[in-house]
Design an enzyme around this catalytic site. Structure first.
Site, PDB file in Angstrom:
ATOM      1  N   HIS A 296       0.834  -1.205   0.000  1.00  0.00           N
ATOM      2  CA  HIS A 296       0.000   0.000   0.000  1.00  0.00           C
ATOM      3  C   HIS A 296       0.870   1.257   0.000  1.00  0.00           C
ATOM      4  CE1 HIS A 296      -3.398   2.641   1.128  1.00  0.00           C
ATOM      5  NE2 HIS A 296      -2.499   3.243   1.889  1.00  0.00           N
ATOM      6  N   GLU A 297       1.904   1.269   0.841  1.00  0.00           N
ATOM      7  CA  GLU A 297       2.787   2.436   0.895  1.00  0.00           C
ATOM      8  C   GLU A 297       3.602   2.576  -0.387  1.00  0.00           C
ATOM      9  OE1 GLU A 297       2.207   4.528   3.079  1.00  0.00           O
ATOM     10  OE2 GLU A 297       0.967   3.214   4.312  1.00  0.00           O
TER      11      GLU A 297
ATOM     12  N   HIS B 125       1.670   4.494  -2.816  1.00  0.00           N
ATOM     13  CA  HIS B 125       1.798   5.954  -2.707  1.00  0.00           C
ATOM     14  C   HIS B 125       3.052   6.451  -3.432  1.00  0.00           C
ATOM     15  CE1 HIS B 125      -1.605   6.698  -0.212  1.00  0.00           C
ATOM     16  NE2 HIS B 125      -1.169   5.985   0.807  1.00  0.00           N
TER      17      HIS B 125
END
Length: 230
Positions: free
Chosen positions: A100-101, A104
């Site tokens: 998920h990071e 980003h």
């Protein structure tokens, strides 16, 4: 005396309940899938490094940050910060959070419009969260409607920031699942766990947006009561 016995506090109850439920879901999902070792055989750090390199991103550092589930991507310093349990973790939960990071970081590299807009909103959101209520209450103390309206306006920026954050987080989770599925060939039963963890985490952002909106609504109601008394 009004703020000591504020009847408008009831407006916040739905947000408080949703936030509590969301936090419970995150804890439950993360704890459940942190016990499931991923078949990929990679730590969070190794996964992040591989995904970034596969995307052609070599200017992002990967660091450990203290705390529990404090993982985040810093677009200003180009740093992916992972909590200790996910930096070293090999579980489905850890890899899901890390992916998920990385999502980003990919948004940043691709100049994803909503992330760029959120980054622009950060100073205004910080200012609003720190000063809105102070200015709002000062408006009551000094009987100055301008300060009351200014406090509401400043807090509106906080609400706007939380709303902009939602598509950014949803997109990062979508990217995470796609990366794990297509790039890392994670098995379907593990992807199911990743989705459960990320869906629970997304709910916390929804709760944050709702809470901010309800706080704004509460300020408007209080301002209306003040206007009636004036």
């Amino acid at each position: 005396m009004f703020f000591l016995f504020d009847p408008t506090f009831i407006i916040l109850i739905p947000g408080i309940l949703l936030a509590f439920w969301a936090q419970m879901r995150v804890q439950a999902a993360y704890n459940k899938y942190s016990q499931v070792r991923s078949s990929l055989g990679l730590t969070g750090y190794e996964l992040a490094k591989r995904l970034l390199e596969n995307a052609g991103i070599y200017n992002v550092k990967i660091e450990v940050v203290s705390g529990f589930l404090t993982d985040h991507y810093d677009p200003y310093r180009k740093v992916l910060r992972l909590s200790p349990q996910n930096f070293k973790g090999v579980s489905v939960a850890s890899l899901g959070v890390v992916a998920h990071e990385v999502g980003h970081a990919l948004q940043d590299a691709e100049k994803y419009p909503m992330l760029a807009l959120r980054n622009l909103m950060v100073p205004a959101a910080i200012t609003g969260s720190q000063l809105a209520w102070i200015i709002f209450i000062l408006g009551f103390i000094f009987y100055t409607p301008f300060l009351i309206r200014l406090g509401i306006l400043l807090f509106s920026l906080v609400v706007l920031f939380t709303l902009i954050t939602l598509p950014v987080e949803f997109d990062a989770s979508r990217r995470a699942v796609k990366l794990l599925e297509t790039t890392m060939l994670m098995p379907e039963y593990e992807l199911k766990g990743v989705k459960e963890v990320l869906d629970a985490a997304a709910l916390t952002y929804v709760a944050s947006s709702l809470m901010a909106f309800l706080q704004l609504l509460r300020m408007i109601v209080i301002a209306g009561l003040f206007g009636d008394r004036r």
